[in-house]
Design an enzyme around this catalytic site. Structure first.
Site, PDB file in Angstrom:
ATOM      1  N   GLU A 293       0.739  -1.587  -0.372  1.00 46.74           N
ATOM      2  CA  GLU A 293      -0.245  -0.352  -0.399  1.00 46.74           C
ATOM      3  C   GLU A 293       1.021   1.518  -0.264  1.00 46.74           C
ATOM      4  O   GLU A 293       1.419   1.788   0.938  1.00 46.74           O
ATOM      5  CB  GLU A 293      -1.091  -0.276   0.982  1.00 46.74           C
ATOM      6  CG  GLU A 293      -1.948  -1.081   1.628  1.00 46.74           C
ATOM      7  CD  GLU A 293      -2.975  -0.991   0.400  1.00 46.74           C
ATOM      8  OE1 GLU A 293      -3.173  -0.207  -0.280  1.00 46.74           O
ATOM      9  OE2 GLU A 293      -3.432  -2.164   0.771  1.00 46.74           O
TER      10      GLU A 293
ATOM     11  N   CYS B  20      -2.329   9.110   2.318  1.00 41.29           N
ATOM     12  CA  CYS B  20      -1.652   8.451   1.133  1.00 41.29           C
ATOM     13  C   CYS B  20      -2.947   9.036  -0.390  1.00 41.29           C
ATOM     14  O   CYS B  20      -3.045   8.665  -1.372  1.00 41.29           O
ATOM     15  CB  CYS B  20      -1.720   7.280   0.616  1.00 41.29           C
ATOM     16  SG  CYS B  20      -3.637   6.814   1.920  1.00 41.29           S
TER      17      CYS B  20
HETATM   18  P1  NAD Z   1       8.114   4.963   4.674  1.00 41.78           P
HETATM   19  O1  NAD Z   1       8.409   3.763   3.304  1.00 41.78           O
HETATM   20  O2  NAD Z   1       9.073   5.246   5.185  1.00 41.78           O
HETATM   21  O3  NAD Z   1       8.142   3.700   5.823  1.00 41.78           O
HETATM   22  C1  NAD Z   1       6.675   2.889   6.288  1.00 41.78           C
HETATM   23  C2  NAD Z   1       7.303   1.821   7.344  1.00 41.78           C
HETATM   24  O4  NAD Z   1       8.639   1.043   6.533  1.00 41.78           O
HETATM   25  C3  NAD Z   1       7.946   2.491   8.093  1.00 41.78           C
HETATM   26  O5  NAD Z   1       7.439   2.021   9.839  1.00 41.78           O
HETATM   27  C4  NAD Z   1       9.689   1.987   8.121  1.00 41.78           C
HETATM   28  O6  NAD Z   1      10.729   2.079   9.749  1.00 41.78           O
HETATM   29  C5  NAD Z   1       9.435   1.239   7.967  1.00 41.78           C
HETATM   30  N1  NAD Z   1      10.649   0.597   6.676  1.00 41.78           N
HETATM   31  C6  NAD Z   1      11.769   1.755   6.657  1.00 41.78           C
HETATM   32  N2  NAD Z   1      12.465   1.182   5.351  1.00 41.78           N
HETATM   33  C7  NAD Z   1      12.305  -0.749   5.807  1.00 41.78           C
HETATM   34  C8  NAD Z   1      13.077  -1.508   4.727  1.00 41.78           C
HETATM   35  N3  NAD Z   1      13.930  -1.301   4.580  1.00 41.78           N
HETATM   36  N4  NAD Z   1      12.525  -2.363   5.570  1.00 41.78           N
HETATM   37  C9  NAD Z   1      11.129  -2.717   6.260  1.00 41.78           C
HETATM   38  N5  NAD Z   1      10.506  -1.609   6.659  1.00 41.78           N
HETATM   39  C10 NAD Z   1      10.771  -0.842   6.154  1.00 41.78           C
HETATM   40  O7  NAD Z   1       7.276   5.182   4.960  1.00 41.78           O
HETATM   41  P2  NAD Z   1       5.919   6.459   5.900  1.00 41.78           P
HETATM   42  O8  NAD Z   1       6.939   8.409   5.586  1.00 41.78           O
HETATM   43  O9  NAD Z   1       5.915   5.919   6.506  1.00 41.78           O
HETATM   44  O10 NAD Z   1       4.600   7.012   5.209  1.00 41.78           O
HETATM   45  C11 NAD Z   1       4.421   7.984   4.210  1.00 41.78           C
HETATM   46  C12 NAD Z   1       4.013   6.868   2.995  1.00 41.78           C
HETATM   47  O11 NAD Z   1       2.957   5.906   3.099  1.00 41.78           O
HETATM   48  C13 NAD Z   1       3.172   7.810   1.540  1.00 41.78           C
HETATM   49  O12 NAD Z   1       3.482   7.138   0.334  1.00 41.78           O
HETATM   50  C14 NAD Z   1       2.228   7.526   1.722  1.00 41.78           C
HETATM   51  O13 NAD Z   1       1.495   7.830   0.601  1.00 41.78           O
HETATM   52  C15 NAD Z   1       2.296   5.952   1.938  1.00 41.78           C
HETATM   53  N6  NAD Z   1       0.919   5.787   2.498  1.00 41.78           N
HETATM   54  C16 NAD Z   1      -0.264   4.675   1.846  1.00 41.78           C
HETATM   55  C17 NAD Z   1      -1.117   4.493   2.226  1.00 41.78           C
HETATM   56  C18 NAD Z   1      -2.050   3.234   1.640  1.00 41.78           C
HETATM   57  O14 NAD Z   1      -2.949   2.810   1.253  1.00 41.78           O
HETATM   58  N7  NAD Z   1      -1.601   3.113   0.111  1.00 41.78           N
HETATM   59  C19 NAD Z   1      -1.260   4.047   3.331  1.00 41.78           C
HETATM   60  C20 NAD Z   1      -1.025   6.123   4.732  1.00 41.78           C
HETATM   61  C21 NAD Z   1       0.257   5.800   3.650  1.00 41.78           C
END
Ligand code: NAD
Length: 490
Positions: free
Chosen positions: A235, A269
């Site tokens: 997502e 998002c």
């Molecule tokens: P992010 O990708 O920075 O982090 C998401 C999660 O991944 C965090 O818990 C982080 O610690 C973890 N993470 C980071 N690197 C990792 C790795 N190498 N392996 C495993 N886990 C890892 O995203 P964010 O800044 O927390 O969230 C914002 C983004 O999320 C935006 O792009 C937004 O559009 C998206 N989002 C999408 C939805 C949806 O349902 N499509 C919903 C909410 C947010």
């Protein structure tokens, strides 16, 4: 020595909200081990036992709604009211998942077809085991619970790695679950930075990863999962379009557009980022938008930018947009960390970062289009495809535009309304990811289809799957199949 803990901060004040352990690969392994045992117990409980406990968890969350909303407010900076709304939606989904899991997943008989007349065929959806959920910070309850609630209802145990910006909320959600299910650690949280998430994705005992976050991280998670062929739900981000057709109620459209773009400081998002307005209503729509935006203020109607690093991206997009576009509201000066006031820029070239990349801030670009067809083409010319909006009074036309929009979800004459309908699946296409949470598809996402064919009796003279098969038996079958399927219809 490496730091063993990290702090979550209030983005509005910089104050420490909580201190949490950075759980390393060993800690994650131990947690998954406990989850594996809990998963077997949870699966054996059966649908009725799970349903009762999940509905109890729902009641616990509802009873703690204000407490949880306050914590979400502290960790994300969003207004308490918005945090409460997020919890309301979550509770609705949890209720739906608990009540519908059995109906969607239970064993059913399916038709066998002509060749299988002597068979009984059944299909059911069995739990996967341990599901790892990796969540973002922008909706720290609603977003991960979209996976967690459905995964639990489908009979799995969950290990949840909340965002490092909102670990307190994640830990609290798991603690409260233990009030309803004290017997086994069916839902646990592990805290930490990227490494903790990476350890969860790399554990072969995790049977599915539900990841919500940025597209770039999704690719890293998917690469780690590839090692064990662990399936993932991704997502990811979006660049959602908002189309205003010639017959739209422009007042309602402007009102919805602003809320979709600015609420949660644009850190949604499925938030509105690009607006395409048909020429016939461009002027009245822009008048409404400009009048209404004047009364929306950062720090009053919405909170700060939660992740400090995002301010640079928002600033870059605004700087670039105003170079070639016309400013309707705000501008580069709107970025006053940690807040960003509303920014509206029109006529920004379609190939600029403000139109192509996810901004994740309270900004929109607006473009005049010849007609709805051109608006749709521009809306679809994105690598993302999460959601979108259509405003039109003509239901047939609006439905057609919505269906042709290249996105997982589209709202008509409202924004983001699909997220509040638990029976609708939620997820994207393209860079917005794949797989679905919510609804029946969301339940099946966390289950494996199990197909069983039971022979009820042997077909006389038709023992086809045997070395004793006689040529005339096959000949008979070929004749039947040719008779039934051999006629071409034009
Ligand atoms: P992010 O990708 O920075 O982090 C998401 C999660 O991944 C965090 O818990 C982080 O610690 C973890 N993470 C980071 N690197 C990792 C790795 N190498 N392996 C495993 N886990 C890892 O995203 P964010 O800044 O927390 O969230 C914002 C983004 O999320 C935006 O792009 C937004 O559009 C998206 N989002 C999408 C939805 C949806 O349902 N499509 C919903 C909410 C947010």
């Amino acid at each position: 020595m490496a730091t063993l803990t990290f702090d979550s901060l209030n983005p509005a004040t910089g104050e420490v909200v909580g201190t949490h352990p950075k759980q390393d690969a060993t800690a994650v392994r131990e947690t998954v081990g406990r989850a594996e045992e809990a998963a077997a117990w949870w699966a054996a409980l059966g649908p009725a036992g799970r349903r009762r406990r999940l509905l109890d968890y729902k009641a616990v969350l509802a009873g703690r709604l204000r407490e949880l909303a306050a914590l979400v407010h502290e960790e994300t900076g969003k207004p308490v009211g918005d945090a409460a709304l997020e919890l309301v939606l979550t509770i609705t989904h949890l209720d739906w998942a608990a009540r519908n899991a059995d109906k969607v997943l239970r064993r059913r008989r399916v038709r066998t077809g002509m060749i299988g007349v002597n068979l009984e065929a059944t299909l059911e959806y069995l739990p996967l085991g341990v599901v790892g959920v990796i969540g973002p910070w922008n909706y720290p309850v609603f977003t991960p619970m979209g996976s967690i609630a459905y995964a639990l209802a489908a009979g799995n145990a969950v290990v949840f790695k909340p965002s490092e910006l909102t670990p307190g909320v994640g830990v609290r959600l798991a603690e409260l679950f233990a009030e309803s299910v004290p017997e086994r650690p069916v839902f646990q949280a592990v805290t930490g930075l990227a490494e903790t998430g990476a350890a969860l994705a790399a554990d072969p005992r995790v049977k599915k990863i539900a990841f919500t976050g940025s597209t770039a991280t999704a690719k890293r998670v998917m690469a780690a999962c590839a090692e064990n062929l662990t399936p993932i739900v991704a997502e990811c981000g979006g660049k959602d379009a908002f189309i205003v057709d010639a017959d739209a109620d422009v007042r309602a459209a402007a009102d919805a557009c602003l809320w979709g773009a600015l609420s949660n400081a644009g850190q949604t998002c499925v938030g509105v980022e690009r607006v395409y307005v048909v020429d016939a209503v461009y002027e009245p729509f822009m008048r409404e938008l400009s009048e209404r935006v004047a009364s929306v203020k950062a720090g009053q109607d919405y909170g700060p930018i939660t992740m400090p690093g995002q301010l640079d991206i928002i600033k870059r997009h605004i700087d670039d947009a105003v170079k070639s576009g016309r400013t309707v509201a705000g501008g580069p000066g709107s970025v006053r960390a940690p807040y960003v006031d509303p920014v509206i820029v029109e006529d920004v070239p379609e190939d600029s970062p403000a139109v192509r990349e996810e901004t994740f801030g309270p900004t929109i670009t607006v473009r005049r289009t010849r007609d709805a067809q051109e608006a749709l083409e521009l809306a679809n010319a994105s690598t993302y495809g999460l959601a979108g909006t259509v405003f039109s009074r003509n239901t047939r036309r609006a439905m057609e535009l919505a269906r042709l929009m290249r996105s997982g979800m589209t709202a008509i004459n409202s924004v983001i309304s699909f997220a509040g309908v638990p029976s609708l699946p939620f997820g994207g296409v393209g860079d917005s990811g794949f797989g679905r949470i919510h609804g029946a598809d969301g339940l099946r996402e966390f289950a494996r289809p199990k197909a069983i064919a039971r022979q009820r009796f042997a077909l006389p003279g038709m023992n086809l799957t045997s070395f004793t098969r006689r040529p005339e038996e096959l000949e008979r079958l070929i004749r039947i199949v040719t008779f039934l399927h051999g006629r071409r219809k034009r």
